[in-house]
Write a protein that holds these residues in place. Sequence first.
Motif, short mmCIF file in Angstrom:
data_model
loop_
_atom_site.label_atom_id
_atom_site.label_comp_id
_atom_site.label_asym_id
_atom_site.label_seq_id
_atom_site.Cartn_x
_atom_site.Cartn_y
_atom_site.Cartn_z
N ALA A 145 -51.40 -43.67 61.84
CA ALA A 145 -52.45 -42.91 62.42
C ALA A 145 -53.94 -43.14 62.60
O ALA A 145 -54.21 -44.45 62.28
N LEU A 146 -54.58 -42.78 63.64
CA LEU A 146 -55.73 -43.27 64.06
C LEU A 146 -57.03 -42.86 62.87
O LEU A 146 -56.84 -42.09 62.21
N GLN A 147 -58.03 -43.68 62.93
CA GLN A 147 -59.06 -43.63 61.94
C GLN A 147 -60.38 -43.70 62.92
O GLN A 147 -60.35 -44.65 63.59
N LEU A 148 -61.26 -42.78 62.95
CA LEU A 148 -62.43 -42.83 63.65
C LEU A 148 -63.44 -43.66 62.63
O LEU A 148 -63.37 -43.71 61.46
N VAL A 149 -64.18 -44.88 63.51
CA VAL A 149 -65.01 -45.76 62.96
C VAL A 149 -66.52 -45.25 63.51
O VAL A 149 -66.69 -45.61 64.58
N ALA A 150 -67.20 -44.56 62.84
CA ALA A 150 -68.64 -44.36 63.21
C ALA A 150 -69.60 -45.50 63.00
O ALA A 150 -69.34 -46.41 62.42
N GLY A 151 -70.73 -45.21 63.87
CA GLY A 151 -71.81 -46.26 63.74
C GLY A 151 -71.76 -47.33 64.64
O GLY A 151 -72.29 -48.30 64.46
N ALA A 152 -70.85 -47.30 65.76
CA ALA A 152 -70.82 -48.47 66.79
C ALA A 152 -72.07 -48.78 67.37
O ALA A 152 -72.62 -47.72 67.91
N ILE A 153 -72.70 -49.86 67.45
CA ILE A 153 -73.88 -50.04 68.11
C ILE A 153 -73.53 -50.79 69.58
O ILE A 153 -74.08 -50.37 70.44
N GLU A 154 -72.52 -51.82 69.39
CA GLU A 154 -72.57 -52.90 70.42
C GLU A 154 -70.92 -53.39 70.22
O GLU A 154 -70.72 -53.50 69.25
N ALA A 155 -70.44 -53.43 71.50
CA ALA A 155 -69.28 -54.02 71.67
C ALA A 155 -69.21 -55.11 72.80
O ALA A 155 -69.69 -54.89 73.72
N SER A 156 -68.50 -56.19 72.42
CA SER A 156 -68.41 -57.22 73.58
C SER A 156 -67.11 -58.02 73.56
O SER A 156 -66.52 -58.27 72.58
N ILE A 157 -66.37 -58.30 74.64
CA ILE A 157 -65.32 -58.66 74.96
C ILE A 157 -65.30 -60.11 75.75
O ILE A 157 -65.74 -59.97 76.85
N THR A 158 -64.93 -61.13 75.16
CA THR A 158 -64.82 -62.42 75.80
C THR A 158 -63.61 -63.22 75.92
O THR A 158 -63.14 -63.34 74.69
N PRO A 159 -63.15 -63.43 77.04
CA PRO A 159 -61.93 -64.21 77.02
C PRO A 159 -61.98 -65.46 76.39
O PRO A 159 -63.31 -66.26 76.57
N GLN A 160 -61.13 -66.09 75.53
CA GLN A 160 -61.48 -67.47 74.88
C GLN A 160 -60.70 -68.62 75.50
O GLN A 160 -60.92 -69.89 75.40
N ASN A 161 -59.68 -68.35 76.39
CA ASN A 161 -58.62 -69.31 76.82
C ASN A 161 -58.33 -68.97 78.29
O ASN A 161 -57.20 -69.14 78.55
N SER A 162 -59.31 -68.65 79.27
CA SER A 162 -59.03 -68.12 80.47
C SER A 162 -58.85 -69.28 81.56
O SER A 162 -58.38 -69.08 82.62
N ASP A 163 -59.16 -70.64 81.20
CA ASP A 163 -58.90 -71.67 82.19
C ASP A 163 -57.28 -72.12 82.33
O ASP A 163 -56.56 -72.19 81.35
N PRO A 164 -57.04 -72.32 83.64
CA PRO A 164 -55.47 -72.29 83.80
C PRO A 164 -55.44 -73.88 83.76
O PRO A 164 -56.18 -74.64 83.95
N GLU A 165 -54.12 -74.06 83.68
CA GLU A 165 -53.65 -75.54 83.70
C GLU A 165 -53.16 -75.67 85.08
O GLU A 165 -52.15 -75.28 85.50
N VAL A 166 -53.79 -76.79 85.89
CA VAL A 166 -53.56 -76.79 87.51
C VAL A 166 -52.87 -78.12 87.57
O VAL A 166 -53.19 -79.15 87.16
N GLN A 167 -51.70 -78.07 88.38
CA GLN A 167 -50.88 -79.14 88.56
C GLN A 167 -51.12 -79.41 90.15
O GLN A 167 -51.19 -78.64 91.08
N TYR A 168 -51.57 -80.74 90.37
CA TYR A 168 -51.81 -81.42 91.57
C TYR A 168 -50.61 -82.22 92.27
O TYR A 168 -49.97 -82.92 91.38
N ALA A 169 -50.20 -81.85 93.26
CA ALA A 169 -49.33 -82.87 94.23
C ALA A 169 -49.67 -82.65 95.56
O ALA A 169 -50.16 -81.96 96.15
N ASP A 170 -49.05 -83.65 96.33
CA ASP A 170 -49.43 -84.10 97.67
C ASP A 170 -50.91 -83.99 98.00
O ASP A 170 -51.41 -83.17 99.19
#
Length: 204
Positions: free
Chosen positions: A36-61
């Motif tokens: 069941a959902l629960q309301l959480v009152a009192g939110a002031i600020e929210a931020s969403i930050t990717p932590q591991n967005s860098d891809p692994e790039v393989q090079y050839a030719d």
Amino acid sequence: MPNPAASPAVSSTVGLKNMVIAPLTVDTEETLTYGALQLVAGAIEASITPQNSDPEVQYADDAEFDVLYPDPELSFKTKMADLPLIIQEMIFANKIDDNGVLVRTASDRPPYFAVGFKSEKSDGTFRYVWLFKVRAKPVTESYATKEGTNVTRQTGEIEWTAIKRTHDNRYQAVADEGQNGFTAEKAATFLTEVYEPTFTAPGP
């Protein structure tokens, strides 16, 4: 040269409210269940930050040949006016004893939740957000003495780790009211239950 397509409507976000959480009770390849959902009152600020967005790039030719992207992991921080002890018991897996005292134990293991909220935009519409699987880290608390007539508000900050669901690999849903077919009627119920996406199957 052809003209570019018209730009979608642009409106900055200016607010934050209606934060809700729902416990993720089952998340397997076969089954997905929220409580069941629960309301959480009192939110002031929210931020969403990717932590591991860098891809692994393989090079050839002597050129970029292939790219592997890691599983998404987000840092989600919420600053709160206050965090009632009953909410802390839920999200941190602490226990309130018979005397109404919240007790934290070394073996407490915070469970997973879905978290949703909406942010008002400057044109009066709202942006809606769901994170499908998040786990809270211990709350950051601050306390300060009153200095005469100067009072410093002490706010709590929760840092969550957001990851993909086992069931379908999804981790976030975002909608702007009035755009892409997301009507005010759909917005009215978006935070009443954890959103589950629907896609029209492609034709033959």
